[in-house]
Write an enzyme that holds these catalytic residues in place. Structure first.
Site, PDB file in Angstrom:
ATOM      1  N   GLN A  88      35.908 -90.075 -41.414  1.00  0.00           N
ATOM      2  CA  GLN A  88      35.638 -89.164 -40.472  1.00  0.00           C
ATOM      3  C   GLN A  88      36.486 -89.368 -38.833  1.00  0.00           C
ATOM      4  O   GLN A  88      36.034 -88.914 -38.271  1.00  0.00           O
ATOM      5  CB  GLN A  88      34.014 -89.050 -40.398  1.00  0.00           C
ATOM      6  CG  GLN A  88      33.529 -88.508 -41.822  1.00  0.00           C
ATOM      7  CD  GLN A  88      31.988 -88.358 -41.244  1.00  0.00           C
ATOM      8  OE1 GLN A  88      31.438 -87.217 -41.052  1.00  0.00           O
ATOM      9  NE2 GLN A  88      32.198 -89.421 -42.212  1.00  0.00           N
ATOM     10  N   HIS A 106      39.106 -85.978 -39.675  1.00  0.00           N
ATOM     11  CA  HIS A 106      38.501 -84.848 -38.635  1.00  0.00           C
ATOM     12  C   HIS A 106      39.568 -85.498 -37.325  1.00  0.00           C
ATOM     13  O   HIS A 106      39.227 -85.056 -36.267  1.00  0.00           O
ATOM     14  CB  HIS A 106      37.169 -85.439 -38.356  1.00  0.00           C
ATOM     15  CG  HIS A 106      36.240 -85.723 -39.106  1.00  0.00           C
ATOM     16  ND1 HIS A 106      34.494 -86.038 -38.641  1.00  0.00           N
ATOM     17  CD2 HIS A 106      35.848 -84.342 -40.259  1.00  0.00           C
ATOM     18  CE1 HIS A 106      33.862 -85.219 -39.653  1.00  0.00           C
ATOM     19  NE2 HIS A 106      34.676 -84.640 -40.309  1.00  0.00           N
TER      20      HIS A 106
HETATM   21  C1  BV8 Z   1      32.984 -76.967 -40.678  1.00  0.00           C
HETATM   22  C2  BV8 Z   1      35.399 -84.969 -33.929  1.00  0.00           C
HETATM   23  C3  BV8 Z   1      33.717 -74.774 -41.125  1.00  0.00           C
HETATM   24  C4  BV8 Z   1      35.682 -86.123 -33.524  1.00  0.00           C
HETATM   25  C5  BV8 Z   1      33.189 -84.618 -36.072  1.00  0.00           C
HETATM   26  C6  BV8 Z   1      24.910 -76.503 -42.067  1.00  0.00           C
HETATM   27  C7  BV8 Z   1      23.941 -76.270 -40.821  1.00  0.00           C
HETATM   28  C8  BV8 Z   1      24.324 -76.421 -39.911  1.00  0.00           C
HETATM   29  C9  BV8 Z   1      25.522 -76.807 -39.518  1.00  0.00           C
HETATM   30  C10 BV8 Z   1      26.111 -76.895 -40.522  1.00  0.00           C
HETATM   31  C11 BV8 Z   1      26.098 -76.864 -42.320  1.00  0.00           C
HETATM   32  N1  BV8 Z   1      26.987 -76.981 -42.846  1.00  0.00           N
HETATM   33  C12 BV8 Z   1      28.232 -76.881 -42.150  1.00  0.00           C
HETATM   34  C13 BV8 Z   1      28.120 -77.073 -40.306  1.00  0.00           C
HETATM   35  C14 BV8 Z   1      28.883 -77.280 -39.081  1.00  0.00           C
HETATM   36  C15 BV8 Z   1      29.342 -78.668 -39.450  1.00  0.00           C
HETATM   37  C16 BV8 Z   1      27.849 -79.218 -39.305  1.00  0.00           C
HETATM   38  O1  BV8 Z   1      27.515 -80.167 -40.049  1.00  0.00           O
HETATM   39  N2  BV8 Z   1      27.099 -79.449 -38.283  1.00  0.00           N
HETATM   40  C17 BV8 Z   1      26.095 -80.435 -38.474  1.00  0.00           C
HETATM   41  C18 BV8 Z   1      25.666 -81.238 -37.122  1.00  0.00           C
HETATM   42  C19 BV8 Z   1      25.022 -79.655 -39.544  1.00  0.00           C
HETATM   43  N3  BV8 Z   1      30.976 -79.296 -39.648  1.00  0.00           N
HETATM   44  C20 BV8 Z   1      31.538 -78.416 -39.028  1.00  0.00           C
HETATM   45  O2  BV8 Z   1      31.728 -78.026 -38.159  1.00  0.00           O
HETATM   46  C21 BV8 Z   1      33.345 -78.820 -38.861  1.00  0.00           C
HETATM   47  N4  BV8 Z   1      33.660 -78.048 -39.809  1.00  0.00           N
HETATM   48  O3  BV8 Z   1      32.277 -77.225 -41.578  1.00  0.00           O
HETATM   49  O4  BV8 Z   1      34.160 -75.649 -40.807  1.00  0.00           O
HETATM   50  C22 BV8 Z   1      34.350 -74.103 -41.538  1.00  0.00           C
HETATM   51  C23 BV8 Z   1      34.941 -72.804 -43.115  1.00  0.00           C
HETATM   52  C24 BV8 Z   1      35.728 -71.998 -42.742  1.00  0.00           C
HETATM   53  C25 BV8 Z   1      36.657 -71.995 -41.698  1.00  0.00           C
HETATM   54  C26 BV8 Z   1      36.592 -72.981 -40.747  1.00  0.00           C
HETATM   55  C27 BV8 Z   1      35.776 -73.716 -40.728  1.00  0.00           C
HETATM   56  C28 BV8 Z   1      33.797 -79.786 -38.672  1.00  0.00           C
HETATM   57  C29 BV8 Z   1      32.788 -81.468 -38.598  1.00  0.00           C
HETATM   58  C30 BV8 Z   1      33.731 -82.306 -37.756  1.00  0.00           C
HETATM   59  C31 BV8 Z   1      33.487 -82.176 -36.115  1.00  0.00           C
HETATM   60  N5  BV8 Z   1      33.753 -83.030 -35.960  1.00  0.00           N
HETATM   61  N6  BV8 Z   1      34.387 -85.068 -34.764  1.00  0.00           N
HETATM   62  C32 BV8 Z   1      35.056 -87.301 -33.289  1.00  0.00           C
HETATM   63  O5  BV8 Z   1      34.743 -86.293 -31.447  1.00  0.00           O
HETATM   64  O6  BV8 Z   1      34.606 -88.223 -33.196  1.00  0.00           O
HETATM   65  S1  BV8 Z   1      32.203 -84.885 -36.533  1.00  0.00           S
HETATM   66  C33 BV8 Z   1      31.381 -86.018 -35.905  1.00  0.00           C
HETATM   67  O7  BV8 Z   1      30.192 -86.823 -36.605  1.00  0.00           O
HETATM   68  C34 BV8 Z   1      32.613 -87.340 -35.669  1.00  0.00           C
HETATM   69  O8  BV8 Z   1      33.550 -86.929 -36.616  1.00  0.00           O
HETATM   70  C35 BV8 Z   1      32.054 -88.341 -36.694  1.00  0.00           C
HETATM   71  O9  BV8 Z   1      32.631 -89.784 -37.809  1.00  0.00           O
HETATM   72  C36 BV8 Z   1      30.958 -87.728 -37.891  1.00  0.00           C
HETATM   73  C37 BV8 Z   1      30.043 -87.756 -38.513  1.00  0.00           C
HETATM   74  O10 BV8 Z   1      29.215 -89.144 -37.578  1.00  0.00           O
HETATM   75  P1  BV8 Z   1      29.527 -90.055 -38.142  1.00  0.00           P
HETATM   76  O11 BV8 Z   1      30.535 -90.523 -38.377  1.00  0.00           O
HETATM   77  O12 BV8 Z   1      28.241 -90.494 -39.496  1.00  0.00           O
HETATM   78  O13 BV8 Z   1      28.429 -91.123 -37.272  1.00  0.00           O
HETATM   79  P2  BV8 Z   1      27.121 -92.130 -36.750  1.00  0.00           P
HETATM   80  O14 BV8 Z   1      27.040 -92.226 -35.486  1.00  0.00           O
HETATM   81  O15 BV8 Z   1      26.312 -90.399 -37.130  1.00  0.00           O
HETATM   82  O16 BV8 Z   1      26.672 -92.590 -37.894  1.00  0.00           O
HETATM   83  C38 BV8 Z   1      26.637 -93.463 -37.833  1.00  0.00           C
HETATM   84  C39 BV8 Z   1      26.141 -94.417 -39.302  1.00  0.00           C
HETATM   85  O17 BV8 Z   1      26.474 -95.938 -39.342  1.00  0.00           O
HETATM   86  C40 BV8 Z   1      24.078 -94.849 -38.481  1.00  0.00           C
HETATM   87  O18 BV8 Z   1      24.189 -94.392 -39.863  1.00  0.00           O
HETATM   88  C41 BV8 Z   1      24.155 -96.134 -38.399  1.00  0.00           C
HETATM   89  O19 BV8 Z   1      23.535 -96.728 -39.108  1.00  0.00           O
HETATM   90  C42 BV8 Z   1      25.426 -96.521 -39.215  1.00  0.00           C
HETATM   91  N7  BV8 Z   1      26.037 -98.355 -38.253  1.00  0.00           N
HETATM   92  C43 BV8 Z   1      26.052 -98.102 -37.604  1.00  0.00           C
HETATM   93  N8  BV8 Z   1      26.259 -99.714 -38.040  1.00  0.00           N
HETATM   94  C44 BV8 Z   1      26.263 -99.879 -38.621  1.00  0.00           C
HETATM   95  C45 BV8 Z   1      26.355 -98.779 -39.254  1.00  0.00           C
HETATM   96  N9  BV8 Z   1      26.726 -98.826 -40.783  1.00  0.00           N
HETATM   97  C46 BV8 Z   1      27.378 -99.906 -41.370  1.00  0.00           C
HETATM   98  N10 BV8 Z   1      27.341-101.467 -40.406  1.00  0.00           N
HETATM   99  C47 BV8 Z   1      27.341-101.136 -39.364  1.00  0.00           C
HETATM  100  N11 BV8 Z   1      27.751-102.389 -38.238  1.00  0.00           N
END
Ligand code: BV8
Length: 230
Positions: A88, A106
């Site tokens: 991602q 992504h």
């Molecule tokens: C789509 C852009 C449909 C690039 C990103 C249901 C309800 C509501 C909304 C939705 C739903 N289903 C779908 C949606 C819409 C939405 C969505 O999911 N919303 C969420 C918030 C509910 N999804 C979308 O819009 C997706 N598209 O569904 O299209 C469609 C259908 C037909 C036709 C057209 C479209 C598109 C999603 C992509 C969005 N773009 N990023 C950028 O700016 O980087 S998402 C963004 O979040 C990043 O890509 C990132 O990678 C991603 C996920 O985040 P994480 O990687 O998990 O990062 P986070 O900080 O959250 O977590 C880090 C983790 O690491 C933590 O758990 C932490 O504990 C851990 N950690 C930290 N340090 C360490 C560690 N682990 C191990 N070692 C360490 N040292």
């Protein structure tokens, strides 16, 4: 364990110095998602969005892959079966860590996209709003990033890999964003053993058969050693 499919998120790059999204001091604490990671935000204020990605592109160029990226590169080189990484993340730390079978679902900071003709090219370090497309000359360049509401890349191919996985690992993702957060269920349906690597159980932690809690640089390296020693 022939085919290993791995999903990574921001957590695998955290120890390289790239902040994650949902930590207290993370990216979404400093920027409103709606303003910098949606097509509407880009329409409203293209300079704000382009500068958000310019800052992350510059940062990604300053940091190094960590032991987790390097361990996954080694796993691909030395494992007898297939290893496929789906990330991602938009940084290039997996490539620099040695992974070649990689899917940026992504998008990626190093790529630019023409909103008019879909042409892609290597993004300059600093992009400006309305940069011209080198192919069609339209002032329609945008970061080659999948924003919220946009379809992630190569989904059919990714689901194919998930259905064939014997082992599915999810590393450093909070399980908040779909469709990536649905991948573990897909892999289980295909009969894969599933393992989650995180500092704590994620929002979808209960869907995994195995958990390895701790910093990815340590837990992923140990896991790769175990697999290669089998
Ligand atoms: C789509 C852009 C449909 C690039 C990103 C249901 C309800 C509501 C909304 C939705 C739903 N289903 C779908 C949606 C819409 C939405 C969505 O999911 N919303 C969420 C918030 C509910 N999804 C979308 O819009 C997706 N598209 O569904 O299209 C469609 C259908 C037909 C036709 C057209 C479209 C598109 C999603 C992509 C969005 N773009 N990023 C950028 O700016 O980087 S998402 C963004 O979040 C990043 O890509 C990132 O990678 C991603 C996920 O985040 P994480 O990687 O998990 O990062 P986070 O900080 O959250 O977590 C880090 C983790 O690491 C933590 O758990 C932490 O504990 C851990 N950690 C930290 N340090 C360490 C560690 N682990 C191990 N070692 C360490 N040292």
């Amino acid at each position: 364990m022939n085919k290993i499919v791995i999903l990574t998120g921001a957590g695998i790059s955290a120890e390289s110095g790239i902040e994650t999204f949902r930590a207290e001091d993370g990216l979404w604490a400093k920027h409103r998602v709606e303003d910098v990671a949606t097509p509407e935000g880009f329409q409203r204020d293209p300079k704000l969005v382009v500068d958000f990605y310019n800052a992350r592109r510059a940062q990604a160029a300053e940091v190094e892959p960590n032991a987790a990226h390097i361990a996954l590169g080694r796993l691909e080189q030395e494992h007898r079966g297939e290893v496929v990484v789906i990330t991602q993340n938009v940084d290039d730390l997996h490539e620099r860590g040695g992974t070649t079978r990689l899917h940026h679902m992504h998008g990626e900071l190093k790529s630019a996209l023409c909103a008019a003709c879909d042409h892609r090219w290597a993004a300059p370090l600093v992009m400006a709003p309305h940069d011209r497309c080198p192919a069609c000359a339209a002032a329609a360049a945008r970061p080659d990033i999948v924003w919220f509401g946009e379809m992630p890349y190569e989904m059919d191919l990714l689901f194919q890999h998930l259905s064939e996985a014997d082992l599915f690992a999810s590393i450093g993702t909070s399980g908040n964003v779909y469709p990536a957060a649905g991948f573990v269920a897909e892999a289980r349906r295909g009969g894969a053993h599933t393992v989650e690597f995180n500092l704590e159980r994620s929002a979808i932690g209960n869907q995994f058969s195995e958990h390895r809690i701790g910093p990815a640089s340590q837990t992923v390296s140990a896991w790769v050693e175990e697999i290669l020693a089998r």
